[in-house]
Design an enzyme around this catalytic site. Sequence first.
Site, short mmCIF file in Angstrom:
data_model
loop_
_atom_site.label_atom_id
_atom_site.label_comp_id
_atom_site.label_asym_id
_atom_site.label_seq_id
_atom_site.Cartn_x
_atom_site.Cartn_y
_atom_site.Cartn_z
N ASP A 182 1.03 -1.15 -0.02
CA ASP A 182 -0.15 -0.11 -0.23
C ASP A 182 0.95 1.26 0.11
O ASP A 182 1.56 1.50 1.28
CB ASP A 182 -0.69 -0.06 1.23
CG ASP A 182 -1.81 1.19 1.33
OD1 ASP A 182 -1.37 2.15 0.75
OD2 ASP A 182 -2.87 0.90 1.55
N HIS A 183 1.05 1.72 -1.06
CA HIS A 183 2.08 2.97 -1.29
C HIS A 183 1.98 3.89 -0.19
O HIS A 183 3.06 4.87 0.20
CB HIS A 183 2.34 3.47 -2.69
CG HIS A 183 1.37 4.51 -3.08
ND1 HIS A 183 0.20 4.19 -3.36
CD2 HIS A 183 1.33 5.70 -3.23
CE1 HIS A 183 -0.47 5.42 -4.03
NE2 HIS A 183 0.37 6.47 -3.51
N HIS A 245 -5.73 2.89 1.34
CA HIS A 245 -5.19 3.90 2.01
C HIS A 245 -5.75 4.67 3.34
O HIS A 245 -5.14 4.68 4.25
CB HIS A 245 -4.67 5.03 1.04
CG HIS A 245 -4.39 4.55 -0.28
ND1 HIS A 245 -3.48 3.58 -0.38
CD2 HIS A 245 -4.50 5.02 -1.53
CE1 HIS A 245 -3.10 3.44 -1.67
NE2 HIS A 245 -3.81 4.26 -2.33
C1 BG6 Z 1 -3.43 5.22 -6.02
C2 BG6 Z 1 -4.90 5.40 -6.71
O1 BG6 Z 1 -3.52 4.22 -5.33
O2 BG6 Z 1 -3.10 6.58 -5.36
C3 BG6 Z 1 -5.04 6.75 -7.58
O3 BG6 Z 1 -5.06 4.39 -7.48
C4 BG6 Z 1 -4.55 8.04 -6.89
O4 BG6 Z 1 -6.28 6.92 -8.16
C5 BG6 Z 1 -3.34 7.71 -6.04
O5 BG6 Z 1 -4.49 8.99 -7.55
C6 BG6 Z 1 -2.98 8.60 -5.02
O6 BG6 Z 1 -1.61 8.61 -4.59
P1 BG6 Z 1 -0.86 9.95 -4.12
O7 BG6 Z 1 0.34 9.09 -3.63
O8 BG6 Z 1 -0.41 10.63 -5.20
O9 BG6 Z 1 -1.41 10.51 -3.17
#
Ligand code: BG6
Length: 493
Positions: A182-183, A245
Amino acid sequence: MNQKALFIIFGGTGDLAYRKLYPALFNLYEKGYLKEDFAVIGTARRPWSNDHYHEVVMSAIEDAGRDSGRTNDDLPRKFANHFYYQSHNVDDVDHYVALRKLADELDEKYQLEGNRIFYLAMAPRFFGTIAGHLKDQQLLTDGDGFNRLIIEKPFGRDYPSAKELNDSISGSFKEEQIFRIDHYLGKEPIQSIAGLRFGNALFNSLWSKEHIDNIQITLAESLGVEERAGYYETAGAMRDMVQNHIMQIVSLLTMERPDVFDPSHLREKKIEAVENIQMYSKEEVDQNFVRGQYGEDEFKTQLAYRDEEGTDDNSQIETFVAGKLITHNPSLDGVPIYIRTGKRLTKKSTQVNIVFKNNDKNIFSDNPDEKLETNVLTMHIEPDQGFTLEFNTKTGNQGYKLSPVHLRYRKTAAEKARIPDAYEGLIRDALAGDKTNFAHWHEVAQAWKIMDVVRNTWDAETPDFPNYVSGSMGPQAADDLLTRDGREWVFNP
Ligand code: BG6
């Protein structure tokens, strides 16, 4: 610490590998986490030569802006020489036999001691097939080396499909071998939530239902769906952002204090935290959740979601979700957590606001019921990183008047630049076998169960879309959700 390993990347020609994985691996190489004893096999259907693959890897590094300011100009080429390409059809058993042969050769050549990381940078529908063949064709080593599987979301689209997906890989990999990315868990400000809470007597002692009035989590994006309409039409904001997230942030904010800060204690507390989020009935979903879809902007220069390329003219997919969750974790029992995420909102901002209770009698006013401003702790996650603490202090010379001031800490651009990209940190953790920043199956499963109730309620009704203007902060109902409780969103750009 340097770690030897063979990476086998499924989806080696894809966008994720190009944009994130190759630059992240390069950074680890440059910093010495990977020395000369590592190799990468990239697989995909296309027939590429090793030479071509090396060019692609080097251009990924260059495109990621990692080609300047380096003293050793040969480094990208030296790095790319560790990469091997193998054309691969995930359904073809013979291809796994060939892959195993190459893997064993590289293991020998680089002295990798049987350490393997399988990175599935592909659509989840292939996970089960790949995991099954990896086991059956003996790509998993059985000596002292490790076998780890890294997978990317979406982990299903509801609880039953997530369970099916999990069952399909758990025949080959045990839970402790599975690293679910989960990044958001790779972002440093998210990782620092535990430190802020449990490393400061100030916050640790105030983190309770006696002192916290409500918690607000906003993941606002200014961009629309861009080129991802195909995927987004099947997902929507709930599956795309909330189930993963936001629920991870919720558990980090509401979990009880672990006795020891290590992956297993942390995981136990996080699982407990999601399990203690109140499950809603259908009626409660209607009261506590709001969905939205963006229309054009005020000046009609941006397309409504339904007019974007690849979306259905009648799409009922939500690009916005707001909701109120209630935790029943002992320390915060009953505290509401307001969550909000959406595309095409006023600005990109990820932040958490902890709103403290404000029940003290006001001794500074003739009217003791006159409320003082509430104390708010804001954690800025993106694009700003840092904290703001809002509290009252005496101002002016006329009588004893209190006004709020903001104590601000922000990371500088130079400090932010030194923080590793989320993928770099997560791959380094996976190499070290550290599961602190990965999602456990029980967390994923429970988050789906909570979301499924909302989804099922929504799917039975036709929404009145579009219901918010691009560039706004979402539908009016998202504000009403808090007004009804006598509250308001702290972040209100
Ligand atoms: C991803 C989603 O997991 O997270 C995207 O699939 C979203 O739709 C993105 O734009 C947002 O990530 P960050 O790191 O730019 O806040």
